[in-house]
Design an enzyme around this catalytic site. Structure first.
Site, PDB file in Angstrom:
ATOM      1  N   ASP A   1       3.309  -0.935  -9.948  1.00 43.53           N
ATOM      2  CA  ASP A   1       4.581  -1.334  -9.341  1.00 43.53           C
ATOM      3  C   ASP A   1       4.631  -2.859  -9.242  1.00 43.53           C
ATOM      4  OD1 ASP A   1       7.065  -0.497  -8.289  1.00 43.53           O
ATOM      5  OD2 ASP A   1       6.382  -0.804  -6.242  1.00 43.53           O
TER       6      ASP A   1
ATOM      7  N   LYS B   1       6.638   0.036 -13.431  1.00 44.86           N
ATOM      8  CA  LYS B   1       7.942  -0.583 -13.193  1.00 44.86           C
ATOM      9  C   LYS B   1       8.196  -1.646 -14.252  1.00 44.86           C
ATOM     10  CE  LYS B   1       8.493  -3.271  -9.523  1.00 44.86           C
ATOM     11  NZ  LYS B   1       8.703  -3.494  -8.092  1.00 44.86           N
TER      12      LYS B   1
ATOM     13  N   ASP C   1      -6.557 -11.509  -8.330  1.00 44.95           N
ATOM     14  CA  ASP C   1      -5.606 -11.580  -9.441  1.00 44.95           C
ATOM     15  C   ASP C   1      -6.308 -11.081 -10.698  1.00 44.95           C
ATOM     16  OD1 ASP C   1      -3.847 -12.247 -11.449  1.00 44.95           O
ATOM     17  OD2 ASP C   1      -3.472 -14.287 -10.728  1.00 44.95           O
TER      18      ASP C   1
ATOM     19  N   GLY D   1       0.771  -1.237   0.000  1.00 43.78           N
ATOM     20  CA  GLY D   1       0.000   0.000   0.000  1.00 43.78           C
ATOM     21  C   GLY D   1       0.800   1.284   0.000  1.00 43.78           C
TER      22      GLY D   1
ATOM     23  N   ASP E   1      -4.653  -5.836  -5.854  1.00 39.59           N
ATOM     24  CA  ASP E   1      -3.497  -6.707  -5.678  1.00 39.59           C
ATOM     25  C   ASP E   1      -3.993  -8.103  -5.344  1.00 39.59           C
ATOM     26  OD1 ASP E   1      -0.233  -5.988  -4.941  1.00 39.59           O
ATOM     27  OD2 ASP E   1      -0.979  -7.998  -4.546  1.00 39.59           O
TER      28      ASP E   1
ATOM     29  N   TRP F   1       2.268   3.049  -2.433  1.00 43.22           N
ATOM     30  CA  TRP F   1       1.891   4.032  -3.449  1.00 43.22           C
ATOM     31  C   TRP F   1       0.493   4.580  -3.190  1.00 43.22           C
ATOM     32  CZ3 TRP F   1       3.912   3.165  -9.087  1.00 43.22           C
ATOM     33  CH2 TRP F   1       5.314   3.126  -9.072  1.00 43.22           C
TER      34      TRP F   1
END
Length: 208
Positions: free
Chosen positions: A123, A163, A98, A62, A82, A64
């Site tokens: 990320d 990322k 997912d 958490g 997530d 970000w």
């Protein structure tokens, strides 16, 4: 007796606990050191503005989402997803699941409610197997999914920060991002470990 740690895991643990950004995050009560990466990107690129709608992919634990929520201070919407659980954050609508699974993706898209997102953040990283070829393929699959999410939810003129691990597939992905955004920069935040192959693509002015 517990299993003896490998040399590489011992090295990682030493790096982790000696890391100035880990120590700084702990002192500030932050959820992870990753917050400093987004903070640096925000200072340079001004991606996030009050009143926006932001989607945070791979959000747990958490860091970000916490940073964006603090920045918004109630003036903005954050939708986070997530596969791992995440402790609640005020102002963040979190979906655990997912999003490679159709049912989770549909639930996420329903919460987002169409092409009204200003910023997509990712990320995400796969669970590393130690096999470089496999890990790179898995990581590229995740960033491609994040770009596909942009195509489904971003407003024209929207932004994307993701990322990416440099290696096979990176140049092809960079080309795809450049095709979708008018401006794309590669960033290596100071808080990103020097020996890591991770970089962040910061893409603005979505055009598709």
């Amino acid at each position: 007796m517990g299993k003896k740690r490998s040399v590489s895991s011992q090295r990682w643990l030493k790096e982790h606990f000696d890391d100035q950004f880990v120590q700084k995050a702990q002192k500030k009560g932050l959820r992870s050191r990753a917050v400093f990466k987004l903070e640096e990107i925000q200072k340079r690129d001004k991606l996030i503005k009050k009143g926006q709608t932001v989607v945070d992919l791979g959000a747990a634990p958490g860091g970000w989402s916490q940073y964006v929520a603090d920045y918004f201070n109630g003036d903005g919407q954050i939708i986070a997803c997530d596969i791992l659980a995440m402790d609640p954050i005020a102002g963040v609508d979190f979906l655990q699941g997912d999003f490679r699974e159709e049912s989770v993706l549909e639930a996420l898209l329903e919460r987002i409610g169409g092409k009204n997102v200003d910023v997509v953040l990712s990320d995400m990283a796969p669970n590393m197997s130690g096999n470089g070829t496999v890990d790179q393929a898995r990581s590229m699959y995740l960033v491609e999914l994040a770009l596909d999410m942009c195509h489904q939810v971003l407003k024209p003129g929207g932004s994307f920060a993701v990322k990416v691990f440099q290696g096979q597939g990176f140049e092809s992905f960079l080309k795809d991002v450049r095709a979708a955004f008018n401006d794309v920069k590669t960033r290596k935040p100071e808080s990103s470990r020097a020996r890591s192959r991770e970089v962040y693509l910061v893409a603005t002015d979505y055009k598709l």
